[in-house]
Design an enzyme around this catalytic site. Structure first.
Site, PDB file in Angstrom:
ATOM      1  N   SER A 166    -104.221 -24.000  20.764  1.00 23.14           N
ATOM      2  CA  SER A 166    -103.420 -23.722  22.071  1.00 23.14           C
ATOM      3  C   SER A 166    -104.539 -23.601  23.042  1.00 23.14           C
ATOM      4  O   SER A 166    -105.582 -24.203  23.395  1.00 23.14           O
ATOM      5  CB  SER A 166    -102.550 -22.961  22.097  1.00 23.14           C
ATOM      6  OG  SER A 166    -101.573 -22.911  23.361  1.00 23.14           O
ATOM      7  N   ARG A 236     -91.870 -15.768  30.288  1.00 20.44           N
ATOM      8  CA  ARG A 236     -92.040 -15.680  28.758  1.00 20.44           C
ATOM      9  C   ARG A 236     -90.768 -16.344  28.347  1.00 20.44           C
ATOM     10  O   ARG A 236     -91.058 -17.119  27.150  1.00 20.44           O
ATOM     11  CB  ARG A 236     -92.111 -14.338  28.289  1.00 20.44           C
ATOM     12  CG  ARG A 236     -92.338 -14.295  26.773  1.00 20.44           C
ATOM     13  CD  ARG A 236     -93.470 -14.985  26.533  1.00 20.44           C
ATOM     14  NE  ARG A 236     -93.944 -14.718  24.843  1.00 20.44           N
ATOM     15  CZ  ARG A 236     -95.058 -15.147  24.474  1.00 20.44           C
ATOM     16  NH1 ARG A 236     -95.826 -15.830  25.147  1.00 20.44           N
ATOM     17  NH2 ARG A 236     -95.618 -14.834  23.117  1.00 20.44           N
ATOM     18  N   ASP A 329     -94.359 -30.047  17.501  1.00 19.12           N
ATOM     19  CA  ASP A 329     -94.700 -29.462  18.578  1.00 19.12           C
ATOM     20  C   ASP A 329     -94.277 -30.310  19.899  1.00 19.12           C
ATOM     21  O   ASP A 329     -94.624 -31.557  20.317  1.00 19.12           O
ATOM     22  CB  ASP A 329     -96.157 -29.316  18.801  1.00 19.12           C
ATOM     23  CG  ASP A 329     -96.979 -28.543  19.743  1.00 19.12           C
ATOM     24  OD1 ASP A 329     -96.133 -28.246  20.722  1.00 19.12           O
ATOM     25  OD2 ASP A 329     -98.082 -28.136  19.586  1.00 19.12           O
ATOM     26  N   HIS A 359     -94.662 -25.614  18.524  1.00 18.52           N
ATOM     27  CA  HIS A 359     -95.934 -25.389  18.977  1.00 18.52           C
ATOM     28  C   HIS A 359     -96.433 -24.182  18.073  1.00 18.52           C
ATOM     29  O   HIS A 359     -97.686 -23.852  17.625  1.00 18.52           O
ATOM     30  CB  HIS A 359     -96.181 -25.173  20.216  1.00 18.52           C
ATOM     31  CG  HIS A 359     -97.396 -24.757  20.712  1.00 18.52           C
ATOM     32  ND1 HIS A 359     -98.664 -25.780  20.913  1.00 18.52           N
ATOM     33  CD2 HIS A 359     -97.767 -23.663  21.626  1.00 18.52           C
ATOM     34  CE1 HIS A 359     -99.648 -25.051  21.217  1.00 18.52           C
ATOM     35  NE2 HIS A 359     -99.357 -24.149  21.905  1.00 18.52           N
ATOM     36  N   ASP A 360     -95.409 -23.005  18.016  1.00 15.58           N
ATOM     37  CA  ASP A 360     -96.018 -21.853  17.160  1.00 15.58           C
ATOM     38  C   ASP A 360     -96.393 -22.015  15.945  1.00 15.58           C
ATOM     39  O   ASP A 360     -96.624 -21.118  15.173  1.00 15.58           O
ATOM     40  CB  ASP A 360     -94.720 -21.045  17.261  1.00 15.58           C
ATOM     41  CG  ASP A 360     -94.588 -19.787  18.575  1.00 15.58           C
ATOM     42  OD1 ASP A 360     -95.584 -20.119  19.228  1.00 15.58           O
ATOM     43  OD2 ASP A 360     -93.657 -19.341  18.723  1.00 15.58           O
TER      44      ASP A 360
END
Length: 403
Positions: A166, A236, A329, A359-360
């Site tokens: 990332s 967040r 992702d 994505h994580d």
């Protein structure tokens, strides 16, 4: 029902501050001001960093690990005094692991502009005030320039491996383009050659959420007793949706309410409670000013700027390279990693990390990342299907968050 503002939170920021326990941190102080790509200089630059292992006499075993947006220098190890969270790649660094300190000297800096010991908006200027909203605009190239100074101070002329995902992948790529002679091998995970319009849009919404908080005060909130935790928490929550995949959220939460709460009468759905939980965690350990500065630095990312375009810039990379994306992702889709793999001369074909987590996945699927690390460090990149890591690591770290 408890709201974010009613929970027990830091008075203004979750940043590490002078007088807090140092934990495993060490500090590098740049002896001269840092010239910034956008103009001007940043004086008094310090980078917090952590190391594992011992540097070989010829400095040939150094590995640079670069964190994502809300990460820090604490790649491995438990939470404790000075470290609010466990290592974000704990399964990658340690005895018998892919980055074994008995063999490798692993260096992990907290990014310039961050809030866990490195110079950022929560840091003090020479006259003792907080930078706050006066902190200058940074780019990835500025951050890499600061990290190059750290490498010089450590006596490292060339990294055996630079690895990042990332935002960390953006900096890893900048290292390989700006300093090809100093980057021996390169592992890029869930990143891109340049920030896309959609990625900029998501970041713009998040930074506006922070700036719209009544406690933002133009970024000068650090010593007021109350910071923009509501805006940071909302940012967040927005980000966390993009970090996961739609199928995973559906399987985990569906339409279920949170406990006995009734969503038709002011109650929450489980997925909303989940997002609120991660928002509350972040505001305890992060700084809203750093979130804005780092998000804008990510938006500035364009490896081809001033270099004749992306293709010309990628051709500068001389490192033995692997590029991997996460199949699910939706924030940094694999097509962006395919562009990197096709454009870097020393890159193998695109590798895909199999994961339901979106994505994580580059943080959660540690075993698959470890296989890529071992392959690079062993000098093995045959491209054969049998050599490629595959299969999701299920039931591991499903709540781990980006950075």
């Amino acid at each position: 029902m408890m709201t974010l503002h009613q929970e027990s939170l830091p008075p203004a920021t979750g940043a590490w501050r002078e007088g807090d326990p140092p934990g495993r941190r060490q500090w590098y102080g740049r002896p001269t001001p840092l010239a910034l790509e956008a103009g001007g200089q940043l004086p008094g630059v310090q980078l917090a960093f952590e190391t594992w292992g011992r540097l070989a006499p010829d400095a040939s075993n150094a590995v640079l690990a670069l964190h994502a947006l809300t990460g820090d220098s604490h790649v491995a190890g438990p939470a404790g005094p000075g470290h609010p969270t466990p290592g974000w790649w704990d399964g990658l660094v340690g005895p018998g692991r892919a980055l074994d300190p008995d063999r490798w000297f692993i260096v992990a800096p907290n990014v310039l502009g961050g809030c866990q010991g490195s110079t950022g908006p929560s840091s003090r200027t020479a006259d003792g005030r907080r930078w706050g909203g006066d902190f200058p605009f940074l780019t990835q190239r500025d951050q890499v320039a600061a990290e190059a100074g750290l490498a010089d101070a450590l006596g490292i002329d060339r990294w055996a491996l630079v690895i990042g995902g990332s935002m960390g992948g953006m900096r890893a790529l900048e290292w390989a383009v700006t300093h090809p002679e100093r980057t021996g091998a390169l592992l890029l995970l869930a990143t891109a050659a340049s920030a896309s319009a959609e990625q900029i849009a998501w970041a713009d919404v998040q930074t506006r959420a922070i700036r719209s908080d009544a406690y933002w005060l133009g970024g000068h909130y650090h010593d007021t007793g109350h910071g923009p935790q509501g805006g940071l928490g909302l940012a967040r929550s927005i980000a966390h949706v993009t970090y996961r995949s739609e199928p995973e959220l559906q399987v985990r939460f569906g339409r279920a309410p949170q406990g006995t709460e009734d969503p038709w009468n002011g109650g929450r759905y489980q997925v909303g409670s989940y997002l609120g939980h991660h928002a509350a965690k972040l505001v305890r350990r992060f700084d809203a000013g750093s979130y804005v500065v780092l998000s804008e630095a990510m938006n500035s990312h364009d490896i081809g700027r001033g270099r004749g375009g992306v293709r010309a810039a990628l051709r500068r990379v001389s490192a033995d390279t692997l590029v991997a994306g996460v199949g699910s992702d939706r924030l940094y889709p694999p097509a962006q990693q395919a562009e990197l793999a096709a454009g870097i001369p020393g890159a193998d074909g695109l590798r895909l990390i199999e994961s339901p987590y979106g994505h994580d996945g580059f943080l959660i699927e540690v075993e698959q990342v470890a296989a890529l690390v071992r392959e690079l460090l062993a000098g093995r990149r045959t491209g054969r299907e049998s050599d490629r890591p595959g299969g999701a690591v299920t039931g591991r770290g499903g709540d781990r968050e980006e950075g």
